[in-house]
Design a protein around this motif. Structure first.
Motif, PDB file in Angstrom:
ATOM      1  N   LEU A 165     -14.167 -10.052   1.653  1.00  0.00           N
ATOM      2  CA  LEU A 165     -13.090 -10.855   1.053  1.00  0.00           C
ATOM      3  C   LEU A 165     -13.636 -12.152   0.464  1.00  0.00           C
ATOM      4  O   LEU A 165     -13.151 -12.646  -0.559  1.00  0.00           O
ATOM      5  CB  LEU A 165     -12.010 -11.157   2.093  1.00  0.00           C
ATOM      6  CG  LEU A 165     -11.082  -9.980   2.407  1.00  0.00           C
ATOM      7  CD1 LEU A 165     -10.260 -10.257   3.663  1.00  0.00           C
ATOM      8  CD2 LEU A 165     -10.166  -9.662   1.214  1.00  0.00           C
TER       9      LEU A 165
ATOM     10  N   LEU B 187     -15.296 -11.274  -2.757  1.00  0.00           N
ATOM     11  CA  LEU B 187     -14.247 -11.118  -3.773  1.00  0.00           C
ATOM     12  C   LEU B 187     -13.795 -12.484  -4.297  1.00  0.00           C
ATOM     13  O   LEU B 187     -13.612 -12.677  -5.505  1.00  0.00           O
ATOM     14  CB  LEU B 187     -13.040 -10.374  -3.178  1.00  0.00           C
ATOM     15  CG  LEU B 187     -11.780 -10.336  -4.043  1.00  0.00           C
ATOM     16  CD1 LEU B 187     -11.998  -9.477  -5.298  1.00  0.00           C
ATOM     17  CD2 LEU B 187     -10.578  -9.798  -3.243  1.00  0.00           C
TER      18      LEU B 187
ATOM     19  N   GLU C 118     -13.767 -13.924  -8.114  1.00  0.00           N
ATOM     20  CA  GLU C 118     -12.583 -14.515  -8.755  1.00  0.00           C
ATOM     21  C   GLU C 118     -12.903 -15.890  -9.344  1.00  0.00           C
ATOM     22  O   GLU C 118     -12.457 -16.232 -10.444  1.00  0.00           O
ATOM     23  CB  GLU C 118     -11.433 -14.647  -7.738  1.00  0.00           C
ATOM     24  CG  GLU C 118     -10.706 -13.344  -7.516  1.00  0.00           C
ATOM     25  CD  GLU C 118      -9.699 -13.407  -6.357  1.00  0.00           C
ATOM     26  OE1 GLU C 118      -9.958 -14.118  -5.357  1.00  0.00           O
ATOM     27  OE2 GLU C 118      -8.665 -12.721  -6.453  1.00  0.00           O
TER      28      GLU C 118
ATOM     29  N   LEU D  16     -12.742  -3.698  -3.336  1.00  0.00           N
ATOM     30  CA  LEU D  16     -11.840  -4.839  -3.528  1.00  0.00           C
ATOM     31  C   LEU D  16     -11.880  -5.347  -4.974  1.00  0.00           C
ATOM     32  O   LEU D  16     -10.832  -5.627  -5.573  1.00  0.00           O
ATOM     33  CB  LEU D  16     -12.221  -5.979  -2.572  1.00  0.00           C
ATOM     34  CG  LEU D  16     -11.861  -5.774  -1.101  1.00  0.00           C
ATOM     35  CD1 LEU D  16     -12.573  -6.818  -0.236  1.00  0.00           C
ATOM     36  CD2 LEU D  16     -10.344  -5.854  -0.902  1.00  0.00           C
TER      37      LEU D  16
ATOM     38  N   GLN E 186     -10.130  -2.857  -7.209  1.00  0.00           N
ATOM     39  CA  GLN E 186      -8.681  -2.806  -7.010  1.00  0.00           C
ATOM     40  C   GLN E 186      -7.975  -4.105  -7.404  1.00  0.00           C
ATOM     41  O   GLN E 186      -6.934  -4.085  -8.048  1.00  0.00           O
ATOM     42  CB  GLN E 186      -8.412  -2.503  -5.525  1.00  0.00           C
ATOM     43  CG  GLN E 186      -6.981  -2.174  -5.219  1.00  0.00           C
ATOM     44  CD  GLN E 186      -6.768  -2.063  -3.716  1.00  0.00           C
ATOM     45  OE1 GLN E 186      -6.962  -3.032  -2.962  1.00  0.00           O
ATOM     46  NE2 GLN E 186      -6.398  -0.884  -3.266  1.00  0.00           N
ATOM     47  N   LYS E 187      -8.567  -5.249  -7.051  1.00  0.00           N
ATOM     48  CA  LYS E 187      -7.871  -6.528  -7.265  1.00  0.00           C
ATOM     49  C   LYS E 187      -8.150  -7.136  -8.635  1.00  0.00           C
ATOM     50  O   LYS E 187      -7.299  -7.831  -9.179  1.00  0.00           O
ATOM     51  CB  LYS E 187      -8.280  -7.562  -6.197  1.00  0.00           C
ATOM     52  CG  LYS E 187      -8.167  -7.084  -4.768  1.00  0.00           C
ATOM     53  CD  LYS E 187      -6.762  -7.268  -4.228  1.00  0.00           C
ATOM     54  CE  LYS E 187      -6.686  -6.879  -2.757  1.00  0.00           C
ATOM     55  NZ  LYS E 187      -5.365  -6.448  -2.336  1.00  0.00           N
ATOM     56  N   LEU E 188      -9.350  -6.939  -9.167  1.00  0.00           N
ATOM     57  CA  LEU E 188      -9.697  -7.585 -10.442  1.00  0.00           C
ATOM     58  C   LEU E 188      -9.800  -6.586 -11.588  1.00  0.00           C
ATOM     59  O   LEU E 188      -9.669  -6.964 -12.753  1.00  0.00           O
ATOM     60  CB  LEU E 188     -11.008  -8.381 -10.322  1.00  0.00           C
ATOM     61  CG  LEU E 188     -11.043  -9.454  -9.221  1.00  0.00           C
ATOM     62  CD1 LEU E 188     -12.378 -10.179  -9.217  1.00  0.00           C
ATOM     63  CD2 LEU E 188      -9.898 -10.448  -9.395  1.00  0.00           C
TER      64      LEU E 188
END
Ligand code: THG
Length: 280
Positions: free
Chosen positions: A154, A157, A161, A202, A205-207
């Protein structure tokens, strides 16, 4: 999402839906001391051989790393880029921690390069992001920062970001940011691969960004590296890896097999094409 790179004229599209794009790792002095000595004496034959054999083995992009203690890589990276550019129409991934070497290489490379790399350290982002913007290059963002390398996916990640945010602020397009979740030797840490695989999942999926990694790093210090690298490659692709830096002579067959299994290779065209060209 699609990241477009360019050689002199040939375009390579890295698509988050695949198929996998291969960045050839072999132009790198690790395990190839001959590379530095030949380049330093102005002999580009060996580096051109390495380029040619990787292209035959289906490399889509070539990583170019000439870093070695005592080497002036500002001069050497640019000279090497010129030699490759004059002989092959393929996009380049400029691999150096030195922003001056990256900029000198971008000045002569032409096309659209991938900068390898920027990381979440203030100093790195401040140096590299403006250069990427100025020369219209894409960037690889390493998920490490001023605090070093974290084992928490995390947190990796969050660093991805942060790099994306900075790049966007500077006017770089989202698709021109490719994230590196940091592949590390599994001989040194039994959880190393699991941490990186979770980071890949991650980021995907998230970015929704394209993802690279120096896949062969995981097998340092172990025997039968090829089998280990292949198994890890397949799992990484399943989680969202789209443009690994790897040795095409050893990994293309496993990549083509994985793309075929994932339904990204209609009528097994790419799998068969590689088999016919390389007998593997
Ligand atoms: N991330 C990013 N860039 C990177 C790395 C990364 N650049 C450098 C490195 N890591 C990736 N490149 C290499 C190059 C060679 C090897 C490993 C990583 C290597 N090669 C062996 C050889 O050539 O004998 C074995 C190759 C094999 O068995 O497949 O070890 O992490 N952004």
């Amino acid at each position: 999402m699609q990241t477009i790179l360019r050689g002199r004229s040939r375009e390579v599209i890295i698509d988050t839906n695949g198929p996998v794009i291969i960045i050839g790792e072999c132009i790198n002095p690790t395990r190839r001391k001959k590379l530095v000595s030949t380049l330093q004496s102005g002999n580009f034959e060996y580096v051109l051989e390495l380029a040619e054999s990787q292209i035959k083995a289906m490399a889509d992009v070539l990583d170019v790393n000439v870093g070695f203690p005592g080497v002036d890589d500002v001069k050497l990276l640019a000279e090497t880029v010129i030699a490759i550019r004059d002989n092959f129409d393929i996009p380049l991934c400029l691999d150096s921690p030195n922003p001056k070497a990256i900029e000198a290489a971008l000045k002569v490379a032409g096309g659209k390069c991938l900068i390898n790399s920027v990381n979440g350290e203030e100093k790195s982002m401040n140096a590299i992001i403006p250069i990427a913007k100025e020369y219209g290059a894409a960037i690889i963002g390493l998920t490490m920062d001023d605090e070093g390398i974290t084992n928490d996916p995390l947190k990796r990640l969050a660093i991805a970001e942060k790099i994306l945010e900075r790049a966007l602020k500077a006017g770089i397009r989202e698709e021109d940011v490719i994230i590196d979740p940091l592949a590390m030797a599994v001989s040194a840490d039994p959880q190393a691969c699991m941490i990186t695989l979770e980071t890949i999942r991650l980021v995907h999926q998230k970015l929704g960004l394209n993802i690279t990694q120096g896949s062969s790093n995981i097998s340092f210090g172990l025997p039968n590296r090829e089998v280990l690298n292949s198994a890890y490659m397949t799992l990484s692709i399943l989680n969202g890896l789209t443009c690994p830096i790897a040795n095409p002579e050893k990994i293309t067959a496993a990549i083509r097999a994985t793309d075929l299994i994932l339904g990204r290779d209609d009528y097994a065209m790419r799998f068969v094409e590689n088999f016919q060209a390389n007998d593997n």
